[in-house]
Design a protein around this motif. Structure first.
Motif, short mmCIF file in Angstrom:
data_model
loop_
_atom_site.label_atom_id
_atom_site.label_comp_id
_atom_site.label_asym_id
_atom_site.label_seq_id
_atom_site.Cartn_x
_atom_site.Cartn_y
_atom_site.Cartn_z
N ALA A 191 0.83 -1.20 0.00
CA ALA A 191 0.00 0.00 0.00
C ALA A 191 0.87 1.26 0.00
CB ALA A 191 -0.92 0.00 1.21
N ALA A 192 1.96 1.23 0.76
CA ALA A 192 2.85 2.39 0.85
C ALA A 192 3.51 2.67 -0.50
CB ALA A 192 3.92 2.16 1.91
N TYR A 193 3.93 1.61 -1.18
CA TYR A 193 4.53 1.79 -2.51
C TYR A 193 3.49 2.33 -3.49
CZ TYR A 193 6.54 0.77 -7.06
OH TYR A 193 6.99 0.88 -8.35
N THR A 194 2.31 1.74 -3.45
CA THR A 194 1.25 2.12 -4.38
C THR A 194 0.87 3.59 -4.23
OG1 THR A 194 0.38 -0.13 -4.33
CG2 THR A 194 -1.06 1.57 -5.18
N ILE A 195 0.69 4.03 -2.98
CA ILE A 195 0.31 5.43 -2.76
C ILE A 195 1.44 6.37 -3.15
CG2 ILE A 195 1.06 5.62 -0.35
CD1 ILE A 195 -2.22 6.99 -1.76
N GLY A 196 2.68 5.90 -2.98
CA GLY A 196 3.82 6.74 -3.32
C GLY A 196 3.98 6.97 -4.81
N VAL A 197 3.85 5.92 -5.60
CA VAL A 197 4.05 6.06 -7.05
C VAL A 197 2.80 6.57 -7.75
CG1 VAL A 197 5.83 4.28 -7.13
CG2 VAL A 197 3.44 3.64 -7.51
N ALA A 198 1.67 6.64 -7.03
CA ALA A 198 0.45 7.16 -7.65
C ALA A 198 0.55 8.66 -7.91
CB ALA A 198 -0.76 6.86 -6.77
N ASP A 199 1.42 9.35 -7.18
CA ASP A 199 1.60 10.78 -7.41
C ASP A 199 2.25 10.98 -8.78
OD1 ASP A 199 1.66 13.57 -5.86
OD2 ASP A 199 3.45 13.41 -7.12
N PRO A 200 1.72 11.87 -9.63
CA PRO A 200 2.26 12.06 -10.98
C PRO A 200 3.74 12.43 -11.02
CG PRO A 200 0.14 13.15 -10.74
CD PRO A 200 0.55 12.72 -9.37
N ARG A 201 4.25 13.00 -9.94
CA ARG A 201 5.65 13.42 -9.93
C ARG A 201 6.59 12.31 -9.48
NH1 ARG A 201 4.06 18.48 -6.36
NH2 ARG A 201 2.66 16.82 -5.68
N SER A 202 6.03 11.17 -9.10
CA SER A 202 6.85 10.02 -8.72
C SER A 202 7.15 9.15 -9.93
CB SER A 202 6.13 9.18 -7.65
OG SER A 202 5.96 9.89 -6.46
N LYS A 203 8.23 8.39 -9.84
CA LYS A 203 8.59 7.44 -10.89
C LYS A 203 8.66 6.04 -10.29
CE LYS A 203 11.23 10.74 -13.71
NZ LYS A 203 12.56 11.02 -14.34
N PRO A 204 7.94 5.08 -10.88
CA PRO A 204 7.93 3.72 -10.33
C PRO A 204 9.28 3.03 -10.46
CG PRO A 204 6.78 3.79 -12.42
CD PRO A 204 7.07 5.21 -12.06
N ALA A 205 9.44 1.99 -9.71
CA ALA A 205 10.70 1.24 -9.71
C ALA A 205 10.83 0.40 -10.97
CB ALA A 205 10.76 0.33 -8.48
N GLN A 206 12.05 0.06 -11.27
CA GLN A 206 12.33 -0.91 -12.33
C GLN A 206 12.77 -2.19 -11.65
OE1 GLN A 206 14.60 0.22 -15.91
NE2 GLN A 206 15.97 -1.45 -15.38
N PRO A 207 12.05 -3.29 -11.83
CA PRO A 207 12.32 -4.50 -11.05
C PRO A 207 13.66 -5.14 -11.41
CG PRO A 207 10.78 -4.99 -12.81
CD PRO A 207 10.98 -3.49 -12.83
N GLY A 208 14.25 -5.80 -10.43
CA GLY A 208 15.44 -6.60 -10.69
C GLY A 208 15.03 -7.96 -11.23
N LEU A 209 16.01 -8.75 -11.56
CA LEU A 209 15.72 -10.08 -12.12
C LEU A 209 15.21 -11.04 -11.05
CD1 LEU A 209 18.71 -10.64 -14.60
CD2 LEU A 209 16.50 -9.53 -14.98
N ILE A 210 15.62 -10.80 -9.80
CA ILE A 210 15.21 -11.64 -8.68
C ILE A 210 14.41 -10.80 -7.69
CG2 ILE A 210 16.06 -12.86 -6.63
CD1 ILE A 210 16.44 -14.58 -8.98
N ASP A 211 13.32 -11.34 -7.21
CA ASP A 211 12.57 -10.69 -6.14
C ASP A 211 13.35 -10.93 -4.84
OD1 ASP A 211 10.81 -10.15 -4.00
OD2 ASP A 211 9.07 -10.46 -5.29
N ARG A 212 14.06 -9.92 -4.39
CA ARG A 212 14.95 -10.08 -3.23
C ARG A 212 14.20 -10.45 -1.97
NH1 ARG A 212 17.90 -4.39 -3.68
NH2 ARG A 212 15.79 -3.88 -4.42
N TYR A 213 13.00 -9.93 -1.83
CA TYR A 213 12.23 -10.23 -0.62
C TYR A 213 11.85 -11.71 -0.55
CZ TYR A 213 8.32 -10.47 2.61
OH TYR A 213 7.48 -10.84 3.62
N ARG A 214 11.26 -12.22 -1.61
CA ARG A 214 10.85 -13.62 -1.60
C ARG A 214 12.05 -14.56 -1.54
NH1 ARG A 214 6.76 -11.13 -4.31
NH2 ARG A 214 4.67 -11.70 -3.64
#
Length: 337
Positions: free
Chosen positions: A107-130
């Protein structure tokens, strides 16, 4: 002095469950809440930021209600003599906190990148969290082969093997998916070899576990410990390899408004994590000294802190919302050649 009923001693599994719950929740907090860059953690695909945020908000509301029930149950069990249920409740509470943390992070990521002045992340090849969670799952399973755990039952050995196999699937699938999207043939081959290396090391470990299950001798138990080490070394090598700049992706760039909204939600989640960690340790102390009024006071303070923290998180979610016009992509387009 311990104030347990006559003839009743605190089971070692309660102490271990408390330690593992604290360790697991702290690991998730380190991976999700204390990172400089926050990424989405939802498993199922979503169609828009507003849909995803609404799902996370509903999930968090449900999880906080479930957490309140578990906290109440734990208090009742510690107060009475149902020590056999404490370990299970500790584990369930830790799982509830982790699920709540994942939803809050998303939810925190979603609300953060929803702002037009934000830029979303570019994913890595591996999901580090999982990937890190899967490593921990194998670590906690292999820890049971240490001498301090005593003799394992046949059911426990089966559970350990199943836990290792389940997390092996997560790791190897992550490597195979990385091979499919790696930027060049050499990297693709390296990730395929990574999957084979992890599978090979795990096969050797599972073979050692099978031998121990038959013999129940300490020498075969020690082999399980020995064969777990190359598996961890292989997993760590893959994680280090995936952390190289060409494979690790790019973090999101949040606007000031997006970062403020994100911080409010993450702060509420971190408050819950901290309060629950204190609850875990307090519960164990209270089991050993149930007539100590200071321990009961600490327990009640922990319960109140959890309640206050859930209200803080709910308020942050309520104060921040996403309209239908704020439909930013979760990830930036991958520009790797």
């Amino acid at each position: 002095m311990s104030s347990l009923p006559d003839g009743l001693k605190i089971p070692a599994d309660i102490l271990r469950e408390c330690e593992e719950s604290v360790e697991y929740v702290q690991l998730v907090a380190d991976l999700l809440l204390l990172r400089d860059d926050v990424e989405p953690t939802a498993v199922e695909p979503v169609t828009s930021a507003s849909d995803s945020y609404a799902k996370c908000r509903d999930t968090i509301v449900a999880r906080t209600k479930g957490l309140a029930i578990l906290v109440r149950d734990l208090t009742v069990q510690v107060r009475g003599e149902k020590l056999s249920e404490v370990s299970r409740t500790l584990r369930s509470t830790a799982e509830a906190v982790i699920a709540l943390t994942e939803a809050a992070t998303h939810a925190a990521y979603t609300i953060g990148v929803a702002d037009p002045r934000s830029k979303p992340a570019q994913p890595g090849l591996i999901d580090r969290y999982r990937f890190s969670r899967a490593r921990y799952g194998i670590t906690s399973a292999c820890r049971k082969f240490s001498k301090e755990y005593g003799s394992l039952t046949e059911q426990q050995i089966v559970q350990v093997s199943s836990q290792i196999a389940a997390n092996l699937t997560v790791l190897t699938e992550a490597c195979r998916m990385a091979a499919d999207i790696a930027p060049d043939p050499m990297s693709q081959d390296q990730y395929r070899q990574c999957a084979k290396s992890i599978s090979g090391a795990t096969a050797a470990l599972l073979s050692a576990i099978k031998a121990y299950a038959r013999s129940r001798q300490d020498k075969d138990r020690e082999k399980c410990v020995i064969f777990s080490k190359p598996l961890f070394e292989t997993i760590d090598a893959v994680m280090a390899f995936s952390s190289l700049p060409e494979y690790s992706g790019m973090p999101a760039k949040m606007s000031d408004k997006g970062k403020a909204a994100q911080s409010a939600i993450l702060g509420g989640a971190m408050a819950i994590v901290s309060s629950c960690i204190r609850l875990f340790t307090c519960s164990t102390s209270l089991v050993q000294s149930r007539e100590d009024p200071t321990q009961w006071q600490k327990m009640m303070q922990c319960c109140k802190a959890i309640s206050d923290s859930t209200k803080l998180l709910s308020g942050a979610l309520r104060d921040n919302s996403i309209t239908g016009s704020q439909r930013a992509p979760f990830f930036a387009v991958n520009t790797q050649e």
